[in-house]
Design a protein around this motif. Structure first.
Motif, PDB file in Angstrom:
ATOM      1  N   GLY A 295       0.906  -1.232   0.151  1.00 18.42           N
ATOM      2  CA  GLY A 295      -0.214   0.426   0.336  1.00 18.42           C
ATOM      3  C   GLY A 295       0.534   1.647  -0.094  1.00 18.42           C
ATOM      4  N   ILE A 296       2.336   1.455  -1.080  1.00 18.03           N
ATOM      5  CA  ILE A 296       2.816   2.337  -0.428  1.00 18.03           C
ATOM      6  C   ILE A 296       2.965   3.095  -1.888  1.00 18.03           C
ATOM      7  CG2 ILE A 296       5.669   3.047  -0.491  1.00 18.03           C
ATOM      8  CD1 ILE A 296       5.564   0.851   2.375  1.00 18.03           C
ATOM      9  N   THR A 297       2.954   4.005  -1.769  1.00 22.77           N
ATOM     10  CA  THR A 297       3.820   4.599  -3.361  1.00 22.77           C
ATOM     11  C   THR A 297       4.177   5.284  -3.392  1.00 22.77           C
ATOM     12  OG1 THR A 297       0.816   4.222  -4.287  1.00 22.77           O
ATOM     13  CG2 THR A 297       2.360   6.297  -5.953  1.00 22.77           C
ATOM     14  N   ALA A 298       5.536   5.466  -4.265  1.00 24.90           N
ATOM     15  CA  ALA A 298       6.981   6.335  -3.722  1.00 24.90           C
ATOM     16  C   ALA A 298       7.442   6.538  -5.670  1.00 24.90           C
ATOM     17  CB  ALA A 298       7.955   5.617  -3.147  1.00 24.90           C
ATOM     18  N   GLU A 299       7.974   7.472  -5.596  1.00 23.42           N
ATOM     19  CA  GLU A 299       8.353   8.014  -6.634  1.00 23.42           C
ATOM     20  C   GLU A 299       9.967   7.102  -7.050  1.00 23.42           C
ATOM     21  OE1 GLU A 299      10.739  11.602  -8.066  1.00 23.42           O
ATOM     22  OE2 GLU A 299       9.422  12.407  -7.039  1.00 23.42           O
ATOM     23  N   ILE A 300       9.848   6.688  -8.254  1.00 22.54           N
ATOM     24  CA  ILE A 300      11.354   5.573  -8.557  1.00 22.54           C
ATOM     25  C   ILE A 300      11.954   6.054  -9.100  1.00 22.54           C
ATOM     26  CG2 ILE A 300      11.930   3.194  -8.877  1.00 22.54           C
ATOM     27  CD1 ILE A 300       9.686   3.050  -6.184  1.00 22.54           C
ATOM     28  N   SER A 301      13.059   6.191  -9.202  1.00 19.59           N
ATOM     29  CA  SER A 301      14.255   6.594  -9.834  1.00 19.59           C
ATOM     30  C   SER A 301      14.793   5.231 -10.304  1.00 19.59           C
ATOM     31  CB  SER A 301      14.647   7.522  -9.614  1.00 19.59           C
ATOM     32  OG  SER A 301      15.545   7.732  -8.443  1.00 19.59           O
ATOM     33  N   LYS A 302      15.501   4.847 -11.339  1.00 13.51           N
ATOM     34  CA  LYS A 302      15.906   3.955 -11.714  1.00 13.51           C
ATOM     35  C   LYS A 302      17.526   4.831 -11.583  1.00 13.51           C
ATOM     36  CE  LYS A 302      16.758   0.625 -15.154  1.00 13.51           C
ATOM     37  NZ  LYS A 302      16.705  -0.696 -16.155  1.00 13.51           N
ATOM     38  N   LEU A 303      18.564   3.833 -11.597  1.00 11.45           N
ATOM     39  CA  LEU A 303      20.175   4.013 -11.453  1.00 11.45           C
ATOM     40  C   LEU A 303      20.508   2.359 -11.851  1.00 11.45           C
ATOM     41  CD1 LEU A 303      20.872   6.169  -8.211  1.00 11.45           C
ATOM     42  CD2 LEU A 303      19.873   7.634 -10.530  1.00 11.45           C
ATOM     43  N   ALA A 304      21.314   2.892 -13.140  1.00 13.83           N
ATOM     44  CA  ALA A 304      22.152   1.382 -13.420  1.00 13.83           C
ATOM     45  C   ALA A 304      23.425   1.025 -12.097  1.00 13.83           C
ATOM     46  CB  ALA A 304      22.931   1.950 -14.905  1.00 13.83           C
ATOM     47  N   GLY A 305      23.480   1.916 -11.647  1.00 12.86           N
ATOM     48  CA  GLY A 305      24.488   2.095 -10.910  1.00 12.86           C
ATOM     49  C   GLY A 305      25.065   3.026  -9.683  1.00 12.86           C
ATOM     50  N   ALA A 306      25.977   2.391  -8.544  1.00  5.27           N
ATOM     51  CA  ALA A 306      26.502   3.194  -7.535  1.00  5.27           C
ATOM     52  C   ALA A 306      25.033   4.010  -7.370  1.00  5.27           C
ATOM     53  CB  ALA A 306      27.786   4.821  -7.774  1.00  5.27           C
ATOM     54  N   VAL A 307      24.039   3.602  -6.635  1.00  2.36           N
ATOM     55  CA  VAL A 307      22.577   3.373  -5.771  1.00  2.36           C
ATOM     56  C   VAL A 307      23.301   3.997  -4.252  1.00  2.36           C
ATOM     57  CG1 VAL A 307      20.279   2.856  -5.351  1.00  2.36           C
ATOM     58  CG2 VAL A 307      21.416   2.070  -7.872  1.00  2.36           C
ATOM     59  N   GLU A 308      23.567   4.175  -4.217  1.00  3.65           N
ATOM     60  CA  GLU A 308      24.302   4.273  -2.403  1.00  3.65           C
ATOM     61  C   GLU A 308      24.561   5.297  -2.686  1.00  3.65           C
ATOM     62  OE1 GLU A 308      28.115   2.109  -3.940  1.00  3.65           O
ATOM     63  OE2 GLU A 308      25.646   1.430  -3.629  1.00  3.65           O
ATOM     64  N   ILE A 309      24.654   6.442  -3.787  1.00  5.57           N
ATOM     65  CA  ILE A 309      25.493   7.156  -2.991  1.00  5.57           C
ATOM     66  C   ILE A 309      24.719   8.522  -3.155  1.00  5.57           C
ATOM     67  CG2 ILE A 309      27.503   7.153  -3.669  1.00  5.57           C
ATOM     68  CD1 ILE A 309      27.254   8.760  -6.297  1.00  5.57           C
TER      69      ILE A 309
END
Length: 228
Positions: free
Chosen positions: A73-87
């Protein structure tokens, strides 16, 4: 006709292409373990998954993350990153991340805290969900039988020991994952030889308990192949 891939990748690609029902998971393979987790900065005010509603989440698995959050039941704004997501949080482009975690070292190095696991994954064998020819199906069944044998063998140990006949019942109770061991008389002795395949881990505590019950000459051997 067959493929080996991580469950996370199979789910992501299936959702992305809208063809998730075309793959049939035939067998988990017991390696490549990881988890898709949501993580937030250590100083974040987000304390639970519900607080992610309306937030920005960076991930390499947008379809899977969106689906798993929607299921809660959670709606969020999802953005796709190919790498280094943690930064992404430290750059101010995301409030949280959804990324594969194995040991958690990368999260800690980037001052992120694991908020919640969304999905547990490992390598698996996949096949077509549609019917295959009888010849191919026979080959698939044979492969699955052999995989099952290898994986069952890897988790099993072959135990051999000598013991007094009157201790047989106690010995059987102490052998982990054994119901009916093989029992053979020892030439020129009132003792017996007991052979058993243990389907569970055999620890030192098991061996010490067996010895206390009267067992001797205890051997624990690896099992290379099994066929039920």
């Amino acid at each position: 006709d067959l493929g080996i891939v991580g469950e996370n990748i199979a789910r992501e690609e299936g959702l992305e292409r809208g063809r998730e029902d075309e793959l049939l998971q035939l067998r988990k393979l017991g390696f490549g373990h990881c988890r898709l987790s949501v993580a937030v900065p250590e100083n974040s005010e987000i304390e639970d998954l519900a607080a992610l509603d309306g937030s920005r989440i960076a991930t390499s698995y947008p379809a899977l993350t969106r689906q798993l959050l929607a299921d809660k039941g959670i709606t969020a704004e999802i953005s796709k990153l190919a790498g280094a997501v943690e930064i992404a949080p430290s750059m101010g482009t995301a409030d949280a991340i959804s990324d594969l975690v194995s040991t958690g070292t990368t999260l800690r190095a980037n001052h992120l805290a694991d908020l919640q696991v969304l999905f547990e994954s490992e390598a698996a064998l996949f096949g077509r969900a549609t019917e295959v020819s009888p010849v191919k199906q026979a080959l698939i069944d044979q492969l699955l039988s052999r995989l099952n044998g290898v994986m069952q063998a890897s988790a099993s140990k072959y135990v051999m020991l000598h013991a007094p006949r009157e201790a047989l019942e106690k010995i059987t109770e102490l052998l982990p994952g054994v119901e009916h061991p093989s029992v053979m008389p020892l030439e020129g002795s009132d003792r017996i030889a007991i052979h058993a395949v243990c389907g569970e881990t055999v620890f030192w505590e098991h061996l010490e308990a067996l010895k206390d019950a009267g067992a001797s000459a205890i051997l624990v051997l690896p099992v290379e192949k099994m066929l039920a």
